[in-house]
Design a protein around this motif. Structure first.
Motif, PDB file in Angstrom:
ATOM      1  N   LYS A  20       0.804  -1.226   0.000  1.00 11.68           N
ATOM      2  CA  LYS A  20       0.000   0.000   0.000  1.00 11.68           C
ATOM      3  C   LYS A  20       0.838   1.277   0.000  1.00 11.68           C
ATOM      4  CE  LYS A  20      -3.782  -2.372   0.301  1.00 11.68           C
ATOM      5  NZ  LYS A  20      -4.601  -2.571  -0.869  1.00 11.68           N
ATOM      6  N   VAL A 146      -3.779   5.288   4.069  1.00 12.96           N
ATOM      7  CA  VAL A 146      -4.155   4.407   2.957  1.00 12.96           C
ATOM      8  C   VAL A 146      -5.626   4.001   3.001  1.00 12.96           C
ATOM      9  CG1 VAL A 146      -1.824   3.567   2.596  1.00 12.96           C
ATOM     10  CG2 VAL A 146      -3.327   2.324   4.116  1.00 12.96           C
ATOM     11  N   GLY A 149      -6.400  -2.120   3.910  1.00 16.51           N
ATOM     12  CA  GLY A 149      -5.261  -3.003   4.130  1.00 16.51           C
ATOM     13  C   GLY A 149      -5.185  -3.439   5.580  1.00 16.51           C
TER      14      GLY A 149
END
Length: 184
Positions: A20, A146, A149
């Protein structure tokens, strides 16, 4: 007694999924310096397979940057212990596969003479954190959110606080913040 040190890259929102976000030369330099006092790296299978053969190959690749080569050469020169129930062998000259209980084995290794023991990845370190076997934490926080994830502590089964003391914080050239904690 040897210390077990844990190092990992994280996003600002706690994501530890290496796909990521990525770091630059200052991140490699930071983690290369962390290996100065390490003579054993311990991984689970998944993290080992991410690191080997990638870094041993990078150590010999003329297209690697100076920072990549320095990290790769330091990494390649350190013994590795890999805990796995499925992996039975490796071609890496400095790696040994173990199907032993990681808890018992790390306790024994901590009692032996030698340098620090570095651990990486997520599952195995969380298991060792839960057992109180990790002495130092080196987190590099990347200046990115991000929003998805795997989160570092999402699967942790901690049964209470793990008290830490901040020993150092450093802003890296990339804007990442390197944090060094020790267990109280």
């Amino acid at each position: 007694m040897r210390k077990v040190i844990y190092g990992i890259n994280l996003s600002l929102d706690g994501c530890c999924d290496h796909t990521k976000f990525s770091g630059g030369k200052d991140i490699l330099e930071h983690f290369t310096r962390l290996m100065d006092d390490v003579d054993l790296i311990v991984y689970g299978r998944k993290t080992f397979e991410l690191m080997v053969p990638y870094w041993p190959d990078a150590a010999k690749d003329p297209n690697s940057t100076k920072e990549e080569r320095e990290f790769a050469q330091a990494f390649d020169g350190i013994e590795k212990l890999v805990f796995s129930r499925t992996l039975t062998s490796t071609d890496d000259k400095n790696s040994v596969i173990s199907q032993a209980n990681p808890d018992d084995e790390i306790r024994k290794l901590k009692q032996q003479a030698g340098g620090n023991i570095s651990i990486g990845g997520v599952n195995l370190p969380l298991q060792l954190i839960e057992l109180g076997l990790v002495d130092e934490f080196h987190y590099v926080i990347h200046p990115v959110i991000v929003g998805e994830g795997r989160s570092l502590l999402e699967a942790a089964g901690l049964k209470g606080n793990v008290g830490l003391k901040l020993m150092e914080s450093k802003i890296l050239e990339s804007g990442c913040i390197a944090l060094h904690y020790v267990k109280n």
